[in-house]
Every structure is written in C-alpha cells, then in structure tokens.
Design an enzyme around this catalytic site. Structure first.
Site, PDB file in Angstrom:
ATOM      1  N   LYS A  71       5.293   2.704   2.535  1.00 37.41           N
ATOM      2  CA  LYS A  71       4.748   3.241   1.187  1.00 37.41           C
ATOM      3  C   LYS A  71       5.218   4.934   1.025  1.00 37.41           C
ATOM      4  O   LYS A  71       5.646   5.370   0.300  1.00 37.41           O
ATOM      5  CB  LYS A  71       3.358   3.102   0.840  1.00 37.41           C
ATOM      6  CG  LYS A  71       3.072   1.808   0.093  1.00 37.41           C
ATOM      7  CD  LYS A  71       1.563   1.273   0.323  1.00 37.41           C
ATOM      8  CE  LYS A  71       1.570  -0.282  -0.194  1.00 37.41           C
ATOM      9  NZ  LYS A  71       0.153  -0.831  -0.097  1.00 37.41           N
ATOM     10  N   GLN A  78      -5.888   0.811   0.635  1.00 38.45           N
ATOM     11  CA  GLN A  78      -4.980  -0.282   1.133  1.00 38.45           C
ATOM     12  C   GLN A  78      -6.046  -1.497   1.595  1.00 38.45           C
ATOM     13  O   GLN A  78      -7.244  -1.063   2.157  1.00 38.45           O
ATOM     14  CB  GLN A  78      -4.397   0.237   2.598  1.00 38.45           C
ATOM     15  CG  GLN A  78      -3.576  -0.845   3.280  1.00 38.45           C
ATOM     16  CD  GLN A  78      -2.427  -1.529   2.244  1.00 38.45           C
ATOM     17  OE1 GLN A  78      -1.620  -0.588   1.759  1.00 38.45           O
ATOM     18  NE2 GLN A  78      -2.295  -2.526   2.457  1.00 38.45           N
ATOM     19  N   ASP A 126      -2.636   0.015  -8.352  1.00 39.80           N
ATOM     20  CA  ASP A 126      -2.363  -1.095  -7.800  1.00 39.80           C
ATOM     21  C   ASP A 126      -2.669  -1.861  -9.311  1.00 39.80           C
ATOM     22  O   ASP A 126      -2.528  -3.508  -9.163  1.00 39.80           O
ATOM     23  CB  ASP A 126      -3.508  -1.519  -6.946  1.00 39.80           C
ATOM     24  CG  ASP A 126      -2.849  -1.480  -5.518  1.00 39.80           C
ATOM     25  OD1 ASP A 126      -1.645  -1.912  -5.294  1.00 39.80           O
ATOM     26  OD2 ASP A 126      -3.749  -1.304  -4.595  1.00 39.80           O
TER      27      ASP A 126
END
Ligand code: NAP
Length: 281
Positions: A52, A96, A119
């Site tokens: 990422k 995460q 997200d």
C-alpha cells in the site's frame, strides 16, 4: 476466452490516479494523504501494508504508517484515530485487519470519520452505498466492478450471482451490481443448489475462501467470472474458481494471482483521492 489482466488494469488505473494527484497538487498546493495503522506482526498484514505504501508513493500520495505492537491498548489506537480524524493533512485512514483479539474491530471502524474511511467499512458508508448515495466503497468489490465494466460496459438486465455474503466482499459487490441494474442473486453457505444458481448467471463473482469451489459445469457459455478467492494449497495459491475447467466455458475470467488482487490496492488509492476531493467541497 478473455483472460482479465488485473495487473495491467491496476497499472492503468494508477497512471490515471497519478495524473489526478498531480492536478490536485497544482490546484490545492497539497496532495491527498493516506495513513495506515498496523497493529502486530502478522506477515501477510506487513506485506499488504508495505505494498500500500509503495503504490501510494508511486502515484504521489502522502503516505504514513503508524506501527503498534500486538499488545497495544485499544484506547491508544482510538485516541490516535481521533487525532488523525482532526488532522487536515490526512485524507484517508485505514486500520489494517485482522486486529488482535483484545481490540474491538467494530469500535475501531466506527471511530474513523466516515469521510476518511478509505476501506468503506463504516456503517455510514455501508448505508450510503446501499441507499445509492456517494460513499467510500470497499476496495476489493470496487476492483471487481471495474474489471467487469471493462469487459461489459452495459450491465443493465444481466443476471449476476455473487457467491459469499461477507461485509467485505459479497454484500458491497451485490450493491454495486444492483446499481448497474443487474438482477442479483446473493448466495452463501446455506444456499440449497449453488450450481443451479451459478448456471443462470451472466456474471459470477466468487468470494468464498474455498479452493476451486466453482466448477466448469457450473458456468454457462459466455459468463464473466470474477474470482476473489486467495487460498493457500499444496499446489500454491488458488482462487475460489476451478480455473482450467471454467476457462473452457467463460467469456472472461480473472486469474489468481494477478486478477482481483492488484485492483484492490489501486482502488484504495482511488478512495483516498476521492476522500480528499470530497473534503475540498
Ligand atoms: P468470509 O468473510 O469468510 O466470507 C465467506 C462467505 O462465503 C460467507 O458469506 C459464507 O457463507 C460463504 N460460503 C462459505 N462456504 C460456502 C459454500 N460452500 N457455498 C457458498 N458460499 C459459501 O470471506 P471474505 O473475507 O469475503 O473472503 C473471501 C475470499 O476472498 C477469501 O479467499 C479471501 O482470502 C479472499 N479475499 C481476496 C481479496 C483480494 O484482494 N483479492 C480481498 C479480500 C478477501 P455464510 O455467510 O453463510 O457463512
């Protein structure tokens, strides 16, 4: 059969995003910023976060990683999220997953400002997506959606079958296909005759976590098949679709690896840029 090249599509998307970041920099004299919180030492999470960061830097985003040990208190993470919510240089926040057991995933997701929720997991974004309003969309289903649209730009009236109903994949995928006027069937572990459902589909998206569940004789001619699964097996990483068999019938199929996976990170970068743009309005 069209082999859908997710690596190439992700690269093309990143090139577009790079140009967009450069235009935003010119217009606002700053670039969108993505902050990732990584808790613990899980190898796959470390690899995802490293990728990422690599791709965020590649498109010109400001990228930060905040690392905590496995034993970090939940309150410390919540306080950090609160600080990032108030920080104008942070456009997107990602924690995460998975989290250590003592940290409440729901609390963490709900602590993130929905406008910075890259997200798309915050209940407000979930609700906005299902209501057809603008929202952050979970990255993997968005990647699947973009790949499907490349093959078939007009999805109206198509019959889509989504295998799996997770909040991460199956449910948002269903909403995206509904928005395109597909007739969508969402299936799961209690579905009575999965093969019969799949045989009706023009589009199948498999997000299950069972190696090669979707067989060749489950797929009618000219179906677009998107394989989200990533399963470690004795013969290496395989998807939820029996690739060799299904490729004989499908119109288009994503490989694993190299299909949906690369699109997921590219869509995260897109979400970060979209959050930045919405914050400028
Ligand atoms: P998940 O949360 O475990 O959900 C799996 C879903 O599959 C559930 O809805 C479950 O039904 C359903 N299911 C289980 N057995 C089934 C069966 N025999 N027939 C039909 N449906 C069945 O999984 P997930 O997080 O969505 O992940 C799915 C897969 O995608 C995994 O392999 C994961 O590693 C992969 N993944 C890939 C990416 C990527 O970037 N490519 C990203 C995320 C995940 P119930 O609801 O009834 O239990």
């Amino acid at each position: 059969m069209i082999l859908i090249d997710g690596k190439k599509e992700a690269e093309l998307l990143r090139q577009e995003l790079k140009k967009e970041v450069s235009d935003l920099k010119e217009k606002y004299n700053r670039v969108p910023g993505l902050t990732v919180i990584l808790i613990g030492d899980l190898a796959p999470s470390k690899i995802y976060v490293r990728n990422k960061e690599k791709f965020a830097n590649e498109v010109g985003l400001k990228s930060d990683i905040i690392r905590y040990s496995e034993s970090i208190e939940e309150k410390v993470v919540l306080d950090k999220i609160d600080e990032l919510n108030k920080n104008a240089t942070v456009s997107g926040i990602l924690v995460q997953l998975p989290l250590p057991k003592h940290i409440d995933k729901k609390k963490i997701i709900e602590a993130i400002n929905p406008l910075k929720d890259v997200d798309g997991f915050h209940p407000m974004n979930v609700g906005n997506l299902s209501s057809g309003y603008e929202s952050s969309i979970p990255c993997t289903p968005m990647g699947c959606y973009l790949l499907i649209k490349k093959i078939e730009p007009n999805l109206s009236g198509k019959k889509a079958v989504v295998v799996g109903r997770s909040n991460l994949n199956g449910k948002p995928m269903t909403q995206l296909l509904l928005k395109e006027n597909c007739t969508v069937t969402i299936t799961h572990s209690k579905t009575k005759d999965l093969k019969a459902e799949c045989l009706k589909a023009d589009i199948i998206v498999a997000a299950v976590g069972i190696p090669e569940l979707v067989k060749g004789d489950w797929v009618k001619k000219d179906t677009i098949v998107i394989d989200v699964g990533i399963n470690k097996t004795d013969k290496g990483i395989v998807g939820d679709v029996a690739f060799d068999e299904v490729s004989k019938n499908a119109k288009a199929l994503t490989p694993v690896p190299g299909g949906v996976g690369p699109m997921t990170i590219a869509c995260l970068l897109k979400n970060t840029i979209d959050c930045f743009k919405r914050s400028q309005i």
